[in-house]
Scaffold this motif. Structure first.
Motif, PDB file in Angstrom:
ATOM      1  N   LYS A  28      14.220  -4.277   3.886  1.00  0.00           N
ATOM      2  CA  LYS A  28      13.681  -3.240   4.327  1.00  0.00           C
ATOM      3  C   LYS A  28      14.076  -1.981   3.798  1.00  0.00           C
ATOM      4  O   LYS A  28      15.249  -1.827   3.501  1.00  0.00           O
ATOM      5  CB  LYS A  28      14.119  -3.389   6.070  1.00  0.00           C
ATOM      6  CG  LYS A  28      14.138  -4.776   6.667  1.00  0.00           C
ATOM      7  CD  LYS A  28      12.382  -5.050   6.748  1.00  0.00           C
ATOM      8  CE  LYS A  28      12.393  -6.190   7.509  1.00  0.00           C
ATOM      9  NZ  LYS A  28      11.316  -7.085   7.000  1.00  0.00           N
ATOM     10  N   VAL A  29      13.249  -0.656   4.189  1.00  0.00           N
ATOM     11  CA  VAL A  29      13.428   0.358   3.751  1.00  0.00           C
ATOM     12  C   VAL A  29      13.625   1.350   5.095  1.00  0.00           C
ATOM     13  O   VAL A  29      13.067   1.366   5.948  1.00  0.00           O
ATOM     14  CB  VAL A  29      12.355   1.051   3.075  1.00  0.00           C
ATOM     15  CG1 VAL A  29      12.701   2.446   2.473  1.00  0.00           C
ATOM     16  CG2 VAL A  29      12.018   0.124   1.559  1.00  0.00           C
ATOM     17  N   ALA A  30      14.940   1.876   5.070  1.00  0.00           N
ATOM     18  CA  ALA A  30      15.321   2.616   6.282  1.00  0.00           C
ATOM     19  C   ALA A  30      14.375   3.857   6.572  1.00  0.00           C
ATOM     20  O   ALA A  30      14.204   4.647   5.479  1.00  0.00           O
ATOM     21  CB  ALA A  30      16.776   3.090   6.259  1.00  0.00           C
ATOM     22  N   GLY A  31      14.061   4.179   7.396  1.00  0.00           N
ATOM     23  CA  GLY A  31      13.353   5.439   7.714  1.00  0.00           C
ATOM     24  C   GLY A  31      11.791   5.231   7.468  1.00  0.00           C
ATOM     25  O   GLY A  31      11.148   6.220   7.806  1.00  0.00           O
ATOM     26  N   THR A  32      11.364   4.076   7.151  1.00  0.00           N
ATOM     27  CA  THR A  32      10.027   4.049   6.964  1.00  0.00           C
ATOM     28  C   THR A  32       9.133   3.146   7.982  1.00  0.00           C
ATOM     29  O   THR A  32       9.793   2.306   8.535  1.00  0.00           O
ATOM     30  CB  THR A  32       9.768   3.562   5.646  1.00  0.00           C
ATOM     31  OG1 THR A  32      10.180   2.232   5.322  1.00  0.00           O
ATOM     32  CG2 THR A  32      10.318   4.535   4.536  1.00  0.00           C
ATOM     33  N   ALA A  33       7.998   3.271   8.381  1.00  0.00           N
ATOM     34  CA  ALA A  33       7.355   2.548   9.283  1.00  0.00           C
ATOM     35  C   ALA A  33       6.884   1.228   8.707  1.00  0.00           C
ATOM     36  O   ALA A  33       6.628   0.261   9.192  1.00  0.00           O
ATOM     37  CB  ALA A  33       5.723   3.068   9.799  1.00  0.00           C
ATOM     38  N   TYR A  34       6.496   1.463   7.247  1.00  0.00           N
ATOM     39  CA  TYR A  34       5.872   0.210   6.458  1.00  0.00           C
ATOM     40  C   TYR A  34       7.106  -0.162   5.376  1.00  0.00           C
ATOM     41  O   TYR A  34       7.195   0.741   4.480  1.00  0.00           O
ATOM     42  CB  TYR A  34       4.548   0.326   5.887  1.00  0.00           C
ATOM     43  CG  TYR A  34       3.400   0.809   6.874  1.00  0.00           C
ATOM     44  CD1 TYR A  34       3.073  -0.069   7.832  1.00  0.00           C
ATOM     45  CD2 TYR A  34       3.151   2.104   7.090  1.00  0.00           C
ATOM     46  CE1 TYR A  34       2.218   0.163   8.932  1.00  0.00           C
ATOM     47  CE2 TYR A  34       2.371   2.517   8.162  1.00  0.00           C
ATOM     48  CZ  TYR A  34       1.906   1.689   9.091  1.00  0.00           C
ATOM     49  OH  TYR A  34       0.895   1.796   9.947  1.00  0.00           O
ATOM     50  N   GLY A  35       7.201  -1.381   5.133  1.00  0.00           N
ATOM     51  CA  GLY A  35       8.258  -1.694   3.908  1.00  0.00           C
ATOM     52  C   GLY A  35       7.492  -2.197   2.782  1.00  0.00           C
ATOM     53  O   GLY A  35       6.154  -2.379   3.040  1.00  0.00           O
ATOM     54  N   PRO A  36       8.381  -2.617   1.939  1.00  0.00           N
ATOM     55  CA  PRO A  36       7.488  -3.180   0.909  1.00  0.00           C
ATOM     56  C   PRO A  36       6.757  -4.467   1.036  1.00  0.00           C
ATOM     57  O   PRO A  36       5.936  -4.989   0.298  1.00  0.00           O
ATOM     58  CB  PRO A  36       8.903  -3.470  -0.170  1.00  0.00           C
ATOM     59  CG  PRO A  36       9.792  -3.467   0.581  1.00  0.00           C
ATOM     60  CD  PRO A  36       9.502  -2.643   1.848  1.00  0.00           C
ATOM     61  N   ALA A  37       7.318  -5.072   2.295  1.00  0.00           N
ATOM     62  CA  ALA A  37       6.511  -6.455   2.546  1.00  0.00           C
ATOM     63  C   ALA A  37       4.982  -6.176   3.239  1.00  0.00           C
ATOM     64  O   ALA A  37       4.234  -7.163   3.379  1.00  0.00           O
ATOM     65  CB  ALA A  37       7.437  -7.194   3.603  1.00  0.00           C
ATOM     66  N   PHE A  38       4.846  -4.949   3.637  1.00  0.00           N
ATOM     67  CA  PHE A  38       3.370  -4.924   4.284  1.00  0.00           C
ATOM     68  C   PHE A  38       2.092  -5.176   3.610  1.00  0.00           C
ATOM     69  O   PHE A  38       1.548  -6.001   4.027  1.00  0.00           O
ATOM     70  CB  PHE A  38       3.385  -3.313   4.935  1.00  0.00           C
ATOM     71  CG  PHE A  38       2.201  -3.006   5.405  1.00  0.00           C
ATOM     72  CD1 PHE A  38       1.928  -3.410   6.795  1.00  0.00           C
ATOM     73  CD2 PHE A  38       1.121  -2.235   4.781  1.00  0.00           C
ATOM     74  CE1 PHE A  38       0.602  -3.170   7.553  1.00  0.00           C
ATOM     75  CE2 PHE A  38       0.066  -1.910   5.477  1.00  0.00           C
ATOM     76  CZ  PHE A  38      -0.235  -2.221   6.576  1.00  0.00           C
TER      77      PHE A  38
END
Length: 157
Positions: A28-38
């Motif tokens: 997960k990437v902190a502070g983002t609504a969409y992570g790399p899994a989206f």
């Protein structure tokens, strides 16, 4: 050869599940609504929807429980040799690509296929060389995708 769409749908559904589960493990990437899994999971949903349609259509078309029907061309041994040649070249490429590099491996496989398809050997050599150079220039130089150099690494610019 006629393969029922339901079989392809099942394979596509398995791929969609694999992609979804694999992407779920992305960090997960902190502070983002969409992570790399989206994005991979959106693609997995699209694959699953396509798989459901194929399975539904295949079950609707299934007559007499036959999921595989061989046509006359599929009974010719030469056709199966071409398939085995293609699959074996994929395995050879996967095994030798890091060692020999993209240039040598791609050139050899392209030449083998062209000669198998009836192209004159000298023309197959010339076309294979041109094909490998163009693919390398497009991927390695334009798109900046690193292709393995193998034994030619010291000579590539």
């Amino acid at each position: 050869m006629r393969v029922n769409d339901a079989l392809f749908g099942i394979a596509l559904l398995a791929l969609a599940i694999f992609v979804w589960l694999h992407a779920a493990g992305f960090p997960k990437v902190a502070g983002t609504a969409y992570g790399p899994a989206f994005f991979p999971q959106v693609l997995a949903l699209g694959l699953a929807a396509s798989a459901a349609l194929l399975i539904w259509r295949g079950m609707k078309q299934a007559t007499g429980g036959r999921f595989l029907q061989l046509e006359t061309w599929a009974r010719e041994p030469g056709r199966w040799f071409g398939l085995l040649l293609m699959l074996s070249c994929l395995v050879v490429y996967a095994l030798l690509d890091e060692i020999l590099g993209f240039h040598i491996t791609g050139f050899a496989i392209t030449t083998v296929f062209m000669i198998y398809l009836g192209v004159r050997p000298w023309l197959a050599l010339v076309c294979s060389l041109g094909t490998v150079i163009v693919i390398w220039l497009l991927f390695a130089r334009l798109l900046l995708v690193p292709l393995p150099g193998g034994v030619l690494t010291p000579y590539l610019w």
